[in-house]
Design an enzyme around this catalytic site. Structure first.
Site, short mmCIF file in Angstrom:
data_model
loop_
_atom_site.label_atom_id
_atom_site.label_comp_id
_atom_site.label_asym_id
_atom_site.label_seq_id
_atom_site.Cartn_x
_atom_site.Cartn_y
_atom_site.Cartn_z
CG ASP A 192 7.49 -9.87 -19.99
OD1 ASP A 192 8.67 -9.49 -20.11
OD2 ASP A 192 7.19 -11.03 -19.61
CG HIS B 102 1.82 -15.27 -18.00
ND1 HIS B 102 2.99 -15.94 -17.70
CD2 HIS B 102 2.15 -14.45 -19.04
CE1 HIS B 102 3.97 -15.54 -18.49
NE2 HIS B 102 3.48 -14.63 -19.32
CD GLN C 57 3.95 -10.94 -18.09
OE1 GLN C 57 4.69 -10.62 -17.17
NE2 GLN C 57 4.41 -11.39 -19.25
NE ARG D 228 10.88 -18.84 -26.44
CZ ARG D 228 10.41 -18.16 -25.40
NH1 ARG D 228 9.12 -17.98 -25.25
NH2 ARG D 228 11.23 -17.68 -24.50
CG ASP E 277 6.75 -17.61 -22.38
OD1 ASP E 277 7.91 -17.30 -22.67
OD2 ASP E 277 6.09 -17.02 -21.51
CD GLU F 292 11.50 -19.36 -21.79
OE1 GLU F 292 12.36 -18.58 -21.37
OE2 GLU F 292 10.34 -19.35 -21.33
CG HIS G 232 13.50 -12.64 -26.14
ND1 HIS G 232 13.63 -14.01 -26.29
CD2 HIS G 232 12.51 -12.45 -25.26
CE1 HIS G 232 12.74 -14.60 -25.53
NE2 HIS G 232 12.04 -13.69 -24.90
CG ASP G 233 14.16 -13.90 -22.07
OD1 ASP G 233 13.55 -12.81 -21.98
OD2 ASP G 233 13.59 -14.99 -22.22
NE ARG H 8 13.55 -9.30 -19.87
CZ ARG H 8 12.41 -9.96 -19.76
NH1 ARG H 8 12.35 -11.23 -20.02
NH2 ARG H 8 11.30 -9.32 -19.39
C1 GLC Z 1 9.82 -16.18 -21.08
C2 GLC Z 1 10.19 -15.12 -22.09
C3 GLC Z 1 10.46 -13.84 -21.38
C4 GLC Z 1 9.22 -13.44 -20.61
C5 GLC Z 1 8.72 -14.55 -19.70
C6 GLC Z 1 7.32 -14.31 -19.23
O1 GLC Z 1 10.86 -16.48 -20.23
O2 GLC Z 1 11.30 -15.53 -22.84
O3 GLC Z 1 10.86 -12.84 -22.28
O4 GLC Z 1 9.50 -12.32 -19.83
O5 GLC Z 1 8.68 -15.79 -20.36
O6 GLC Z 1 6.39 -14.50 -20.26
#
Ligand code: GLC
Length: 621
Positions: free
Chosen positions: A119, A162, A230, A260, A262, A304, A373-374, A497
């Site tokens: 991922d 995770h 995950q 960050r 996540d 995030e 990146h998303d 992505r």
């Molecule tokens: C966040 C990341 C993304 C990832 C997800 C799971 O949203 O930016 O790229 O797939 O978390 O970790």
């Protein structure tokens, strides 16, 4: 005896910590034991903290605790391997970043991820080591020092929702160790997963449908919000919280200055609920904030939180000195709203939504960005509950179609993301340049279209640079990097992505293709914008933003107000010239206005904006 910095922070923050813990674990008999454990984790981390970082703590505590609010801040995010090869290569790129004005560098996919598809690095196998292709953790530590020396703070992802299924806790859980099975949400059969599934969102419905995965080794179902590899961590178990905080603080002591956090909206699960944005999620973040502030006060947490617009402000915590959560949070709603405005040329829905959102609390900063990146998730615009605004499903479907180039007259070249057959909803992938029309214009060798696309790309940087937060540049956007159509050959290439995760060309500075030349023009324009931003203290994120209604549906208008200065930002989201009522401007700024548009030195003869032009008008009080 004089208290150490730690003891005075403990004194100040312990009640917060205790209160938040009681929300998370109301039934825990031995709450005191966990409180003591957490304080101990913080104290030990503080004791192990290198002197140079303690000095940074002191400096920031004394003079600059809200350092991240400064108008000097500029963020840049990249995959280190795709940007510079490895940590050594990154060191060599510091002058490039300094030249743009970067003060904050977010490196993606650094901590040791599982092999194969991970991922994009968000399936971590070992939080205290780095991916071997980049270098060692010691080299990362050395890099943080080099960056700091150059005035750049390092930001890393802390994937706290995770772990990879190859993480040692997961391996032990799969092997049948009950105490490690309690680190995850594991169920002996489908009864709970079947009750939960209809309540939950599907994050990756096309590539990873469902929220639970069967683990053959232990014959149990494990909660997996994202990919099956995950495994979601179970924070109902306080041991997980303690262990994750310990890891975060080890990384903080290596010199990471911003974490960050996540996928933070998912970190607390409660059966019978959608398990997103729950009150305990916020209390958990208050625990993170209190412990990190005790041990390493120079460090900032960044949420995030990809959620509906009405949720995101809550990730800062409350406005007072108590119940604080993250100092920083992505404004994904503003990001999506800017792309909405760019597609339609009509800024009213964006302005309505942004106006309706509460001001962020003091001591915080948004992260504003055009791309990351998303995918661009359109869901943030749908959130109408209690607010009286929000895009219809039909409009959201228009947006992803527009950016996939499927709408008549669309300038964009992108792709839809995670669409399930039979369902309408999708996200959008693509680089800024490809989505903003540059790729199509280049292919058509159409100078006029290229010029318009450049203007769109500059606009998408200029607006974030004038808002109340840190503007963040995504790798390659500063030189108009195009989509990478070979992405399906990467590991994880089934995930669309990767379209906008291409490698940075190393030769764009020396070659003379029309693309490289345009890339250099773009870079020069961005540097000018950055220089203008840094010269304007009004843009410090502590100064609020007020969106204003203008008599022109194509022009987004907002004010930044500081005691000594005021600034009006006018941004034309249409491809034609737009007039703004002079009385409107004069009523706000008076008649002696300085035009601070960094890309156009002419003083304003008329209140007009060129196609996709953004003007910063400025007044001394
Ligand atoms: C966040 C990341 C993304 C990832 C997800 C799971 O949203 O930016 O790229 O797939 O978390 O970790």
């Amino acid at each position: 005896m004089q208290n150490t910095g730690f003891d005075s922070r403990l004194h100040r923050l312990e009640a917060d910590l205790e209160e938040a813990l009681a929300v998370v674990y109301p039934n825990q008999q031995d709450l005191d034991v966990w409180l003591t454990r957490l304080v101990d984790v913080a104290r030990r981390a503080y004791e192990a903290r290198p002197d140079t970082l303690k000095a940074l703590d002191d400096r920031r505590e004394k003079a600059d605790l809200n350092w991240f609010q400064s108008e000097q801040m500029l963020g840049y995010m990249c995959y280190p391997d795709r940007f510079a090869g490895d940590f050594k290569g990154l060191k060599a790129k510091i002058p490039y970043l300094q030249d743009i004005g970067v003060t904050y560098l977010h490196l993606l996919s650094v901590l040791k991820a599982r092999g194969g598809d991970s991922d994009g690095g968000f399936a971590i196998e070992d939080y205290l080591n780095t991916n071997a292709n980049l270098g060692t953790i010691d080299e990362l530590e050395a890099l943080t020092a080099d960056l700091r020396q150059a005035g750049i703070s390092l930001c890393l992802d802390f994937v706290l929702n995770h772990t990879a299924k190859e993480h040692k806790w997961a391996l032990r859980a799969a092997a049948g160790e009950k105490s490690y099975q309690d680190y995850y949400y594991m169920y002996p059969d489908r009864s709970i997963p079947d009750q939960q599934e209809p309540l939950l969102e599907q994050v990756f419905p096309a590539t990873a449908p469902g929220n639970f995965t069967y683990v053959d080794a232990c014959k149990k179902w494990v909660w997996t919000t994202f990919y099956p590899y995950q495994w979601d961590l179970n924070y109902h178990n306080p041991a997980v919280l303690v262990a994750m905080l310990e890891k975060l603080l080890v990384l903080a002591n290596k010199g990471v200055e911003i974490f960050r956090l996540d996928a933070v909206i998912y970190i607390w699960k409660e059966l019978g609920t959608p398990s997103r944005n729950l009150p305990q999620t916020h209390a958990l973040l208050q625990v993170f904030r209190a412990v990190v502030s005790m041990a390493a006060p120079a460090v900032a947490l960044k949420a995030e939180a990809v959620a509906g617009a009405r949720h995101i402000t809550k990730y800062f915590g409350s406005a007072g000195s108590r119940k604080r959560e993250c100092q920083l949070a992505y404004h994904n709603a503003a990001m999506a709203a800017l792309w909405d405005s760019l597609a339609t040329g009509d800024v009213r829905p964006a302005a309505e939504m942004l106006q309706a959102l509460p001001q962020k609390p003091e001591g915080t900063s948004w992260i504003y960005y055009a791309r990351c990146h998303d995918d661009i998730g359109w869901g943030a615009l749908r959130d109408r509950q209690g607010a009286g605004w929000g895009a219809s499903e039909q409009h959201l479907n228009y947006l992803w179609r527009f950016y996939a180039g499927e709408v008549e007259g669309s300038f964009a070249r992108g792709e839809r993301f995670q669409q399930v057959p039979g369902e309408a909803y999708a996200g959008s992938n693509g680089t800024l340049a490809s989505l903003a029309g540059f790729e199509a214009a280049l292919d058509a060798n159409d100078d006029e279209a290229m010029d318009l696309a450049m203007k769109r790309m500059i606009l998408m940087h200029a607006v974030p640079m004038a808002l109340d937060g840190i503007p963040l540049i995504y790798m390659g956007d500063e030189i108009a990097l195009l989509n990478d159509y070979n992405y399906d050959k990467n590991p994880g290439g089934q995930d669309g992505r990767w379209l906008h995760r291409g490698a940075m060309p190393q030769d764009f500075e020396v070659i003379n293709t029309p693309h490289a030349v345009a890339g250099r023009v773009m870079l020069a324009a961005i540097k000018q914008l950055v220089a203008a931003r840094k010269a304007m203290p009004t843009l410090n994120a502590r100064n609020p933003v007020h969106y204003l209604p203008v008599n022109n549906t194509h022009v987004l208008a907002f004010m930044r107000t500081a005691p000594e200065h005021e600034m009006l930002c006018l941004a034309n989201f249409s491809g034609s010239e737009q007039a703004v009522d002079p009385e409107f401007i004069q009523s706000i700024l008076g008649s002696h206005v300085l035009d601070k548009n960094p890309l156009d030195d002419n003083s304003i003869a008329e209140w007009k904006l060129g196609p996709y032009q953004c003007r910063w008008l400025f007044k001394k009080n």
